[in-house]
Structures are given as structure tokens and as C-alpha cells.
Write an enzyme that holds these catalytic residues in place. Structure first.
Site, mmCIF file in Angstrom:
data_model
loop_
_atom_site.group_PDB
_atom_site.id
_atom_site.type_symbol
_atom_site.label_atom_id
_atom_site.label_comp_id
_atom_site.label_asym_id
_atom_site.label_seq_id
_atom_site.Cartn_x
_atom_site.Cartn_y
_atom_site.Cartn_z
ATOM 1 N N CYS A 115 0.720 -1.171 0.064
ATOM 2 C CA CYS A 115 -0.023 -0.147 -0.128
ATOM 3 C C CYS A 115 0.847 1.047 0.180
ATOM 4 C CB CYS A 115 -0.934 -0.126 1.262
ATOM 5 S SG CYS A 115 -1.966 -1.366 0.976
ATOM 6 N N HIS A 255 -3.462 7.094 2.321
ATOM 7 C CA HIS A 255 -3.611 5.846 1.801
ATOM 8 C C HIS A 255 -5.281 5.537 2.078
ATOM 9 C CE1 HIS A 255 -3.844 1.793 0.911
ATOM 10 N NE2 HIS A 255 -3.574 1.330 1.700
ATOM 11 N N ASN A 285 -10.155 -0.112 -0.708
ATOM 12 C CA ASN A 285 -8.693 -0.096 -0.566
ATOM 13 C C ASN A 285 -8.102 -0.630 -2.231
ATOM 14 O OD1 ASN A 285 -6.035 -0.296 -0.322
ATOM 15 N ND2 ASN A 285 -5.973 -1.257 1.673
HETATM 16 O O1 UT7 Z 1 -3.922 -1.078 3.555
HETATM 17 C C1 UT7 Z 1 -2.750 -2.281 3.963
HETATM 18 C C2 UT7 Z 1 -3.037 -1.973 5.303
HETATM 19 N N1 UT7 Z 1 -4.120 -2.575 5.867
HETATM 20 C C3 UT7 Z 1 -4.802 -1.837 6.735
HETATM 21 O O2 UT7 Z 1 -4.497 -0.711 6.948
HETATM 22 C C4 UT7 Z 1 -6.086 -2.548 7.488
HETATM 23 C C5 UT7 Z 1 -6.102 -2.353 8.768
HETATM 24 N N2 UT7 Z 1 -7.112 -3.207 9.524
HETATM 25 C C6 UT7 Z 1 -8.331 -2.651 9.508
HETATM 26 O O3 UT7 Z 1 -8.608 -1.976 8.808
HETATM 27 C C7 UT7 Z 1 -9.377 -3.313 10.430
HETATM 28 O O4 UT7 Z 1 -8.855 -4.102 11.375
HETATM 29 C C8 UT7 Z 1 -10.279 -4.174 9.735
HETATM 30 C C9 UT7 Z 1 -11.385 -3.554 8.793
HETATM 31 C C10 UT7 Z 1 -9.710 -5.367 8.719
HETATM 32 C C11 UT7 Z 1 -11.338 -5.315 10.683
HETATM 33 O O5 UT7 Z 1 -11.796 -4.298 11.612
HETATM 34 P P1 UT7 Z 1 -11.743 -4.501 13.069
HETATM 35 O O6 UT7 Z 1 -12.467 -3.473 13.880
HETATM 36 O O7 UT7 Z 1 -10.147 -4.468 13.405
HETATM 37 O O8 UT7 Z 1 -12.270 -6.006 13.240
HETATM 38 P P2 UT7 Z 1 -11.731 -7.376 13.862
HETATM 39 O O9 UT7 Z 1 -11.014 -7.956 12.872
HETATM 40 O O10 UT7 Z 1 -11.246 -6.988 15.166
HETATM 41 O O11 UT7 Z 1 -13.092 -8.115 14.149
HETATM 42 C C12 UT7 Z 1 -14.064 -7.605 14.988
HETATM 43 C C13 UT7 Z 1 -15.209 -8.715 14.882
HETATM 44 C C14 UT7 Z 1 -14.916 -10.111 14.905
HETATM 45 O O12 UT7 Z 1 -16.027 -10.839 15.242
HETATM 46 P P3 UT7 Z 1 -15.884 -11.362 16.857
HETATM 47 O O13 UT7 Z 1 -14.642 -12.064 16.994
HETATM 48 O O14 UT7 Z 1 -15.673 -10.119 17.944
HETATM 49 O O15 UT7 Z 1 -16.991 -12.095 16.939
HETATM 50 C C15 UT7 Z 1 -14.845 -10.533 13.250
HETATM 51 O O16 UT7 Z 1 -14.929 -11.798 13.245
HETATM 52 O O17 UT7 Z 1 -15.751 -8.371 13.564
HETATM 53 C C16 UT7 Z 1 -15.876 -9.560 12.630
HETATM 54 N N3 UT7 Z 1 -15.853 -9.499 11.186
HETATM 55 C C17 UT7 Z 1 -16.758 -9.215 10.700
HETATM 56 N N4 UT7 Z 1 -18.214 -9.230 10.835
HETATM 57 C C18 UT7 Z 1 -19.079 -8.815 9.814
HETATM 58 C C19 UT7 Z 1 -14.493 -9.168 10.720
HETATM 59 N N5 UT7 Z 1 -14.993 -8.826 9.261
HETATM 60 C C20 UT7 Z 1 -16.384 -8.943 9.160
HETATM 61 C C21 UT7 Z 1 -17.228 -8.596 8.188
HETATM 62 N N6 UT7 Z 1 -18.599 -8.555 8.584
HETATM 63 N N7 UT7 Z 1 -16.807 -8.261 7.120
#
Ligand code: UT7
Length: 333
Positions: A115, A255, A285
């Protein structure tokens, strides 16, 4: 002799026509429009058709900027393509783009920094102008992320989209163009964001395909935490070392990985949202494509002399920021 700078003299973006909405994704994986919007800010992303590659999007963007600038492809000296989704492992996608453009006098290479690819490539391209070696350098950032996304994995498939953008760099003796850049990398971050197979360590095999190892793997939270801290830090650092206060900056071009990361960076820099380019809601993204796509979308509003900070964080980990002074009035001015 006056110091030579690399000015951006044209910019163009391209996204494919096909749109993948949050409603479409609700039918494909266990997710909701509400979750995607509130956790990422994304509403739609664009998807390139099968049989086309990153070079096809890049060619559209580069042809657009050549037309805007009124120059021919064979005037390009060098083309750098930042991508993690090359058309093929080799040759470089830059070679393919130059061939499709008819850029017969250019040499080129690909640059992989995920990225942060565009800001790495812009820094490299600017140095070929500053050294006096070249007069016209094209820097492309583009990715067909849909080619490496697992559309059964809800944690990644909602985030990424396809797109490309390109800028033309030309020399100027004025105090404008790419004025400073700060780049970092920390390869220990690869644990949290990578593609498991398809490289020399783990070449493609029946097993790697069966195990779905040819897709983006992301452990979102550690990446999020590192992105928030490092994108904000590097943006504040480049302001400080160029004696810039918040009121001196016309635009932040971050980004587009997550609206929450963008907001944290803008807050740290003391900027309000009106001065931050945000199009993540439409494109998601696009990895190397996000920053040039923003510049292309906002080009009509840009004015000669605008102080702009580009800032990125991504796989590697890689991150960094560029201080840029815009070199021309956008077409609507
Ligand atoms: O560009 C390259 C660099 N990348 C980034 O900068 C991305 C950085 N990371 C992020 O933007 C975020 O971590 C994400 C958007 C990928 C995820 O958001 P989060 O707030 O960190 O969610 P999480 O991974 O902590 O997941 C929270 C919950 C989980 O469920 P439980 O374990 O709390 O029951 C996930 O399984 O959300 C769940 N989850 C979803 N739920 C509905 C993960 N993806 C989804 C989804 N829909 N698409």
C-alpha cells in the site's frame, strides 16, 4: 545551479465499470452493510473483468494523462509501476504497459511496497528528474486486488477493490513538486499481512491451491494498530521537518485503507475533514492505486502552490509520507 525539482504536471485515474456493493457482499459472506460502513467507511468497490490485468487499468490512466498534457507515449523516458498484482510474475508489468502504450523510448520496472508502493515509486521517480537524468517520468500505482482476494473470507473481501492512477513528473526550477519524503520499512510486519504461496519459498502446487494460499492473508487488528500509529507519526514528522503548521497544508492525501486510520492521521496533523481527500467509500482499498486516484479525483480543485502531504501505510510493513507542492491550477480554476 538552481536545485531541480520533480513537478507533477498531469494526473489521471481509472477504475473499471463493474461495481461490487456492500449489498452484493451481504449475499456472498456473513457480513452487513452496517458493519462494513462503520468499521471501514467503504460502500462500493470496482472490479476488473476476468482476462484483464493491472496493465490494462494502468494503460487507461497513462493514456489519459498523456492526452491531458498533449504529449506522445514515445516521449516518456522512464515508467515505474507500483503494484503487488503484476500481470505476470515476469516480465515486469511496466514492460507490458510501455508496450501497450507504444512508449518505445522508455525503460521501466515494477516496485513492490504494497500500500506504500505509490509513495515509494514517486520518491524514486522524482530522483531521476532531480538528477537531470530524465525529463519525463511516469509513475503508476495500480492493483487488481480482486485477483488475490478470497471472496469467501469476510475479513478481507469487503475491503479491497481494483483501480490505477498515474502521474507525469517533469523538471522544474521553481520551488515546487516533490520537496521531501520520509520512507520506512519493517519486514517483521509480514507476519500479519502477506500472501502465503506463489513466491519462491512456496511455489504454486495442488496443495497451495487446495489450502487457499494464493489470497491476501491479513490479521486486521495488529495491522490497524501499526497503521494508526505510524501513518500519524510519519505525517507529523514530515510537517515538523519542513516547518509546516496545520494551516499551511491545503490537502492530506492518505492511503485509503480504513476511514478510522485516515481520521486518526488527520487529527494528529490538526486537519479538519474538508482538507482530507477521502474516496474510500467509492473505491475501497486499491493498494497502490489509492493516492493517485485521490489526486485525479481532486485535480479540478488543486491550485499551483498548494502544500500537499501524501501518507501511506501497508504490507511489509512499509510506510512513509511525501511533502509535495502542487505545480499547476486544476482544469476548473
Ligand atoms: O492497506 C493495507 C494495510 N491494511 C490496513 O491498514 C487494514 C487495517 N485493519 C483494519 O482496517 C481493520 O482491522 C479491519 C477493517 C480489517 C477489521 O476491523 P476490526 O475493527 O479490526 O475488526 P476485527 O478484525 O477486530 O473483528 C471484529 C469482529 C470479529 O468478530 P468477533 O471475533 O468479535 O465475534 C470479526 O470476526 O468483526 C468480525 N468481522 C466481521 N463481521 C462482519 C470481521 N470481518 C467482518 C465482516 N463483517 N466483514
Amino acid at each position: 545551479m538552481p536545485q531541480m525539482h520533480a513537478a507533477i504536471t498531469a494526473v489521471e485515474g481509472y477504475v473499471p465499470d463493474k461495481v461490487l456493493t456492500n449489498a452484493d457482499l451481504e449475499k456472498m459472506v456473513d457480513t452487513t452493510d452496517e458493519w462494513i460502513r462503520s468499521r471501514t467507511g467503504i460502500e462500493t468497490r470496482h472490479i476488473l473483468e476476468d482476462g484483464k490485468g493491472t496493465s490494462d487499468m494502468a494503460v487507461k490512466a497513462v493514456n489519459g494523462l498523456l492526452k491531458k498534457r498533449g504529449i506522445e507515449a514515445d516521449e516518456i523516458d522512464l515508467l515505474i509501476c507500483a503494484t503487488v498484482t503484476p500481470d505476470m510474475v515476469f516480465p515486469a508489468t511496466a514492460n507490458v504497459i510501455c508496450d501497450k502504450l507504444g512508449a518505445r523510448n522508455a525503460w521501466g520496472f515494477d516496485l513492490g511496497a504494497a500500500c506504500s508502493g505509490f509513495i515509494y515509486a514517486l520518491t524514486v521517480g522524482a530522483q531521476f528528474i532531480e538528477s537531470g537524468k530524465h525529463k519525463k517520468v511516469v509513475v503508476v500505482g495500480g492493483d487488481k486486488m480482486s485477483s488475490i482476494i478470497d471472496y469467501t473470507d469476510r475479513s478481507t473481501c469487503v475491503i479491497f477493490g481494483d483501480g490505477a492512477g498515474a502521474v507525469l513528473l517533469e523538471p522544474t526550477e521553481e520551488d515546487e513538486g516533490v520537496l521531501d519524503s520520509v520512507l520506512h520499512s519493517d519486514g517483521s510486519g509480514r507476519e500479519f499481512l502477506h500472501m502465503k504461496a506463489g513466491g519462491s519459498v512456496r511455489p504454486a502446487s495442488e496443495e497451495t491451491v487446495r489450502n487457499r494460499e494464493h489470497y491476501v492473508f491479513q490479521d486486521g487488528q495488529p495491522v490497524f494498530k501499526a497503521a494508526v500509529v505510524n501513518m500519524a507519526d510519519v505525517s507529523a514528522h514530515i510537517m515538523e521537518r519542513n516547518n509546516l503548521e496545520a494551516e499551511d497544508i491545503q490537502w492530506l492525501v492518505p492511503h485509503q485503507a480504513n476511514l478510522r486510520i485516515i481520521d486518526a492521521t488527520a487529527r494528529r496533523m490538526g486537519l479538519t475533514n474538508e482538507r482530507v481527500m477521502i474516496n474510500i467509500q467509492r473505491y475501497g482499498n486499491t493498494t497502490s492505486g489509492t493516492i493517485p486516484l485521490c489526486l485525479a479525483d481532486w485535480e479540478p480543485q488543486l491550485r499551483k502552490g498548494d502544500n500537499i502531504i501524501l501518507s501511506a501505510f501497508g504490507g511489509g510493513f512499509t510506510w512513509g509520507a511525501i511533502f509535495l507542492k502542487w505545480a499547476y491550477d486544476g482544469p476548473s480554476n
